[in-house]
Design an enzyme around this catalytic site. Structure first.
Site, PDB file in Angstrom:
ATOM      1  N   SER A  84       0.800  -1.223   0.000  1.00 10.11           N
ATOM      2  CA  SER A  84       0.000   0.000   0.000  1.00 10.11           C
ATOM      3  C   SER A  84       0.832   1.272   0.000  1.00 10.11           C
ATOM      4  O   SER A  84       0.357   2.314  -0.425  1.00 10.11           O
ATOM      5  CB  SER A  84      -0.926   0.006   1.217  1.00 10.11           C
ATOM      6  OG  SER A  84      -0.194  -0.154   2.407  1.00 10.11           O
TER       7      SER A  84
ATOM      8  N   HIS B 194      -5.280  -3.514  -2.324  1.00 16.40           N
ATOM      9  CA  HIS B 194      -4.921  -2.587  -3.412  1.00 16.40           C
ATOM     10  C   HIS B 194      -4.867  -3.267  -4.777  1.00 16.40           C
ATOM     11  O   HIS B 194      -4.827  -2.588  -5.794  1.00 16.40           O
ATOM     12  CB  HIS B 194      -3.583  -1.914  -3.118  1.00 16.40           C
ATOM     13  CG  HIS B 194      -3.643  -1.027  -1.916  1.00 16.40           C
ATOM     14  ND1 HIS B 194      -4.061   0.284  -1.976  1.00 16.40           N
ATOM     15  CD2 HIS B 194      -3.394  -1.277  -0.614  1.00 16.40           C
ATOM     16  CE1 HIS B 194      -4.046   0.802  -0.771  1.00 16.40           C
ATOM     17  NE2 HIS B 194      -3.649  -0.119   0.086  1.00 16.40           N
TER      18      HIS B 194
ATOM     19  N   LYS C 174     -11.793   0.193  -1.972  1.00 16.05           N
ATOM     20  CA  LYS C 174     -10.775   0.894  -2.780  1.00 16.05           C
ATOM     21  C   LYS C 174     -11.203   0.904  -4.241  1.00 16.05           C
ATOM     22  O   LYS C 174     -12.081   1.679  -4.598  1.00 16.05           O
ATOM     23  CB  LYS C 174      -9.414   0.294  -2.483  1.00 16.05           C
ATOM     24  CG  LYS C 174      -9.004   0.745  -1.068  1.00 16.05           C
ATOM     25  CD  LYS C 174      -7.799   0.128  -0.479  1.00 16.05           C
ATOM     26  CE  LYS C 174      -7.604   0.758   0.905  1.00 16.05           C
ATOM     27  NZ  LYS C 174      -6.836  -0.071   1.823  1.00 16.05           N
TER      28      LYS C 174
HETATM   29  C1  LIG Z   1      -7.045  -0.284   3.272  1.00 15.08           C
HETATM   30  C2  LIG Z   1      -6.393  -1.552   3.594  1.00 15.08           C
HETATM   31  C3  LIG Z   1      -7.006  -2.492   4.420  1.00 15.08           C
HETATM   32  C4  LIG Z   1      -8.289  -2.208   5.149  1.00 15.08           C
HETATM   33  O1  LIG Z   1      -9.358  -2.121   4.285  1.00 15.08           O
HETATM   34  P1  LIG Z   1     -10.632  -1.206   4.726  1.00 15.08           P
HETATM   35  O2  LIG Z   1     -11.738  -1.719   3.892  1.00 15.08           O
HETATM   36  O3  LIG Z   1     -10.242   0.199   4.423  1.00 15.08           O
HETATM   37  O4  LIG Z   1     -10.835  -1.439   6.180  1.00 15.08           O
HETATM   38  C5  LIG Z   1      -6.384  -3.700   4.608  1.00 15.08           C
HETATM   39  N1  LIG Z   1      -5.203  -3.973   4.027  1.00 15.08           N
HETATM   40  C6  LIG Z   1      -4.574  -3.090   3.236  1.00 15.08           C
HETATM   41  C7  LIG Z   1      -3.286  -3.458   2.601  1.00 15.08           C
HETATM   42  C8  LIG Z   1      -5.138  -1.848   3.013  1.00 15.08           C
HETATM   43  O5  LIG Z   1      -4.498  -0.949   2.271  1.00 15.08           O
END
Ligand SMILES: *Cc1c(COP(=O)(O)O)cnc(C)c1O
Length: 352
Positions: free
Chosen positions: A141, A169, A201
């Protein structure tokens, strides 16, 4: 202001089909689920979306959680406990680390994206533990690099470990059909590999999920505390995510566009002398080192109408502060042009 700080990579959070699906579902089922899925909150949209996600991910089934964070913190303690070990990439996301801590399994940390080092750790330690779960981000990320999945699977096989790949991601972004890291590497879903993802995302909604074999789903329904003791996501979020998966699979041009933009922005930043890794993913770190410097660059970008978040510890290691550029398929050539011109200007003359 042009937004280079959103993980809405495919631009689907504002797509008319996605919005219409959310509106229709809210009209039919209301705005909240009212209870945990196990009590009475298991609205019909869940099964539909889970079947769609499983088909996309190439698994027998999928299970939706109220967020990606909840999926990690629910699934990891269900797959490892006292007497077991969780082997975690050093740069793994906070949700994976917290899941590992909550599991009360022994935490083993291996150097970033280094399957040979993981192999050595497990060769030394494997026999001390009953079960071992290896956890890694698919697409990291904060660095935008991709985990060496085939090698990690080989190490997991050699040491009879499970592998959880967090595709928060990568979902919608990697692979010809947007299926994520496994599709990117042409790896078929195997029972040893647990795929995690988020709806929040590239899918432009809210919620998270785990994809894998049927028995894994059954196990998690009974054991994942963030599923059992937390209210589910509303029907509108489920419907939005379902519509977004359809668009993400159909419209490969969104991924092609992301790759084009990524290569262009990375190339221009490197040509200007900035420290930017090679690659073609939409997460682009501009390594600045000092945290005050990263914040100065962010402010100077803002003054020019560009939102590019500065990221500093504890999100990244000390001395690893950076600007984190997130590209979207809906960014125009003009947006990207303004970004690279500004980066080049700052490379030539440090903003004060
Ligand atoms: C954003 C993210 C999460 C958490 O996801 P949410 O739906 O925002 O709670 C988990 N792992 C990674 C690598 C992330 O970037």
């Amino acid at each position: 202001m042009v937004n280079f700080g959103s993980n809405n990579y495919l631009g689907l959070a504002t797509h008319p089909e996605v919005i219409a699906a959310a509106q229709e579902a809210a009209g039919a089922e209301g705005t909240g689920t009212g209870a945990s899925r196990l009590l009475s909150g298991n609205q019909s949209g869940y099964r539909r979306l889970e079947a769609t996600l499983a088909d996309w991910k190439g698994t027998e089934s999928a299970l939706v959680f109220s967020s990606g964070f909840a999926a990690a913190v629910g699934a990891i303690p269900a797959l490892a406990g006292p007497g077991d070990a969780v082997a975690c990439d050093r740069l793994a996301h906070a949700s994976l680390l917290d899941g590992a801590r909550l599991s009360r399994a022994r935490l083993l940390v291996y150097p970033h994206a280094d399957p040979a080092a993981l192999d050595r750790v497990l060769a030394r330690q494997r026999r001390r533990f009953r079960r071992v779960l290896v956890v890694t981000d698919g697409l990291f990320s904060m660095d935008g690099d991709i985990c060496p999945l085939p090698e990690l699977i080989a190490v997991a096989e050699r040491h009879d470990a499970r592998l959880l790949v967090d595709d928060a991601h990568a979902t919608g972004v990697l692979g010809g059909g947007g299926g994520g890291t496994l599709e990117h590497f042409g790896v078929a879903g195997v029972d040893r590999v647990v795929q995690m993802g988020t709806l929040s995302k590239a899918l432009g909604s809210a919620g998270g999920f785990i994809a894998g074999p049927d028995v894994l789903r059954e196990w998690l329904v009974n054991r994942a505390r963030t599923l059992v003791f937390s209210t589910g996501v509303p029907a509108s979020s489920l419907a939005a995510a379902g519509a977004a998966v359809g668009l993400a699979r159909r419209q490969a041009w969104r991924r092609t566009r992301l790759r084009e933009l990524s290569v262009r922005v990375r190339g221009a930043a490197r040509a200007a002398g900035l420290v930017v890794p090679e690659g073609d993913t939409p997460v682009i770190p501009v390594m600045l080192g000092d945290e005050h410097r990263a914040m100065r660059w962010m402010d100077a970008m803002l003054a020019r109408g560009l939102f590019v978040p500065g990221v500093r510890p504890p999100t990244v290691p000390a001395g690893g502060s950076r600007l984190r550029i997130s590209l979207m398929a809906t960014h125009t050539d003009e947006h990207a042009g303004r970004l690279v011109e500004t980066l080049a200007a700052f490379a030539g003359r440090e903003p004060s």
